[in-house]
Design an enzyme around this catalytic site. Structure first.
Site, PDB file in Angstrom:
ATOM      1  N   ASP A 179      -8.492  25.978   3.101  1.00 15.52           N
ATOM      2  CA  ASP A 179      -7.813  24.870   3.763  1.00 15.52           C
ATOM      3  C   ASP A 179      -7.941  23.599   2.927  1.00 15.52           C
ATOM      4  O   ASP A 179      -8.852  23.480   2.095  1.00 15.52           O
ATOM      5  CB  ASP A 179      -8.412  24.638   5.152  1.00 15.52           C
ATOM      6  CG  ASP A 179      -8.171  25.806   6.095  1.00 15.52           C
ATOM      7  OD1 ASP A 179      -7.082  26.401   6.025  1.00 15.52           O
ATOM      8  OD2 ASP A 179      -9.069  26.110   6.902  1.00 15.52           O
TER       9      ASP A 179
ATOM     10  N   TYR B 239     -20.251  30.531   1.940  1.00 15.96           N
ATOM     11  CA  TYR B 239     -19.825  29.154   2.166  1.00 15.96           C
ATOM     12  C   TYR B 239     -21.021  28.275   2.537  1.00 15.96           C
ATOM     13  O   TYR B 239     -22.009  28.757   3.114  1.00 15.96           O
ATOM     14  CB  TYR B 239     -18.839  29.082   3.334  1.00 15.96           C
ATOM     15  CG  TYR B 239     -17.565  29.860   3.164  1.00 15.96           C
ATOM     16  CD1 TYR B 239     -16.435  29.267   2.608  1.00 15.96           C
ATOM     17  CD2 TYR B 239     -17.461  31.181   3.597  1.00 15.96           C
ATOM     18  CE1 TYR B 239     -15.243  29.972   2.480  1.00 15.96           C
ATOM     19  CE2 TYR B 239     -16.278  31.889   3.461  1.00 15.96           C
ATOM     20  CZ  TYR B 239     -15.178  31.279   2.905  1.00 15.96           C
ATOM     21  OH  TYR B 239     -14.004  31.981   2.777  1.00 15.96           O
TER      22      TYR B 239
ATOM     23  N   ASP C  31     -11.041  21.707  12.783  1.00 13.51           N
ATOM     24  CA  ASP C  31     -11.683  20.936  11.727  1.00 13.51           C
ATOM     25  C   ASP C  31     -11.271  19.474  11.872  1.00 13.51           C
ATOM     26  O   ASP C  31     -10.420  19.124  12.702  1.00 13.51           O
ATOM     27  CB  ASP C  31     -11.366  21.485  10.333  1.00 13.51           C
ATOM     28  CG  ASP C  31      -9.893  21.395   9.953  1.00 13.51           C
ATOM     29  OD1 ASP C  31      -9.137  20.623  10.580  1.00 13.51           O
ATOM     30  OD2 ASP C  31      -9.486  22.103   9.019  1.00 13.51           O
TER      31      ASP C  31
ATOM     32  N   ARG D   5     -13.969  27.843  10.444  1.00 14.06           N
ATOM     33  CA  ARG D   5     -13.508  26.905  11.480  1.00 14.06           C
ATOM     34  C   ARG D   5     -13.729  27.482  12.868  1.00 14.06           C
ATOM     35  O   ARG D   5     -14.150  26.760  13.795  1.00 14.06           O
ATOM     36  CB  ARG D   5     -12.017  26.602  11.285  1.00 14.06           C
ATOM     37  CG  ARG D   5     -11.725  25.609  10.176  1.00 14.06           C
ATOM     38  CD  ARG D   5     -10.257  25.236  10.169  1.00 14.06           C
ATOM     39  NE  ARG D   5      -9.395  26.292   9.677  1.00 14.06           N
ATOM     40  CZ  ARG D   5      -8.156  26.522  10.094  1.00 14.06           C
ATOM     41  NH1 ARG D   5      -7.631  25.791  11.058  1.00 14.06           N
ATOM     42  NH2 ARG D   5      -7.442  27.488   9.560  1.00 14.06           N
TER      43      ARG D   5
END
Length: 299
Positions: A42, A70, A84, A177
């Site tokens: 994203d 991540y 987000d 997310r």
């Protein structure tokens, strides 16, 4: 247009860029049409974005099948429509004052393993051939179905209310997310993703990634090979099958070759002595032959 460039670029995606922005940049810089990415990030996110150039676009599915790592910053007490901070805030609530690191670690442990997870409505997942985010922006009501994902580990790195930082290792298809949103829902205060950096995708690490500008500079200097990984690097999950001149000719004619020793997998790739991938192979275990599935002209 340069048609001789084939391989995989490990790009450190800048914040604010879409994955398509990176692809378009590489396409312009290298003057080549066949460019694609393997695993969307994203705009909010940074870190490893694998960009396939030339014939490497034909192996993107194998790159996307690798696990990911991540580092995520989650903001509790805030719920957004996109899950987000790029989205619109739809609710705010106080964070439980009694919430401490030990309590968070216990709750996070419940999100590891094989779980069911609903992707965000604002996502590229398609229903009836249309991306969910397009449906939402058209005003349609979207309720994504939960699907199985696997999260190998979640490590709490820092907790300073209302923010926590976690390291997440997961299989492809996992939405960080959604993890942020679901954590907030379980705590009763809401939560949204405030920052995300992909540290690793398969064997590719962010420490070895290049910036888009770095790739452009290397290309102009005739040093793109510093960053361009050969196609075989993206096929570590498949069985390498050494081939000589006769086998290469058969594969390029669509004919099978003997499998020889028993293989540990049903997919392989034909590899020349100088490291060129000739074809993706499918094993016929009964006949003990490798059949060509995708044949490459060479790297």
């Amino acid at each position: 247009m340069d048609t001789s460039v084939n391989g995989i670029l490990n790009i450190d995606k800048p914040q604010g860029w879409t994955s398509h922005d990176v692809v378009a940049w590489i396409r312009r810089v290298l003057r080549i049409k066949r460019v694609g990415h393997a695993g969307t990030l994203d705009p909010l996110a940074t870190g490893v974005l694998l960009v396939c150039v030339g014939q490497a676009t034909r192996v993107s599915e194998y790159l996307m099948a690798s696990d990911k790592m991540y580092r995520a910053k989650i903001q509790l007490g805030t719920t957004t429509d996109t899950y987000d901070l790029d989205g619109e805030i739809v609710a705010t609530n106080p964070v439980p004052q009694e919430l401490d690191q030990a309590g968070l670690e216990t709750i996070l442990a419940g999100f590891t393993g094989d779980i069911m997870q609903a992707p965000p409505a604002y996502s590229a997942i398609k229903q009836d051939g249309v991306a969910l985010h397009r449906r939402v922006r058209r005003g349609e009501e979207v309720k994504p179905n939960a699907r199985p994902v696997r999260i190998h580990s979640i490590e709490l790195i820092e907790w300073a209310s209302p923010h926590l930082t976690v390291d997440v290792t997961c299989d492809p298809g996992t939405y960080i997310r959604s993890l942020a949103h679901d954590l907030g829902q379980q705590l009763g205060c809401g939560g949204t993703l405030a920052g995300l950096r992909r540290f690793r995708s398969g064997r590719f690490h962010v420490e070895d990634a290049a910036s888009p500008e770095g790739v452009a500079e290397a290309y102009r200097a005739g040093e793109l090979s510093r960053y361009l990984h050969p196609i075989r690097v993206g096929l570590s999950q498949l069985t390498p099958v050494p081939v000589g001149h006769d086998e290469i000719k058969k594969l390029r004619d669509g004919q099978p070759i003997p499998s020889g020793a028993p293989s540990t997998g049903q997919r392989g790739y034909a590899l020349t002595t100088n490291g060129i991938v000739i074809a993706i192979l499918r094993l016929d275990s009964e006949e003990r032959r490798w059949w060509p599935e995708k044949v490459f002209a060479g790297e």
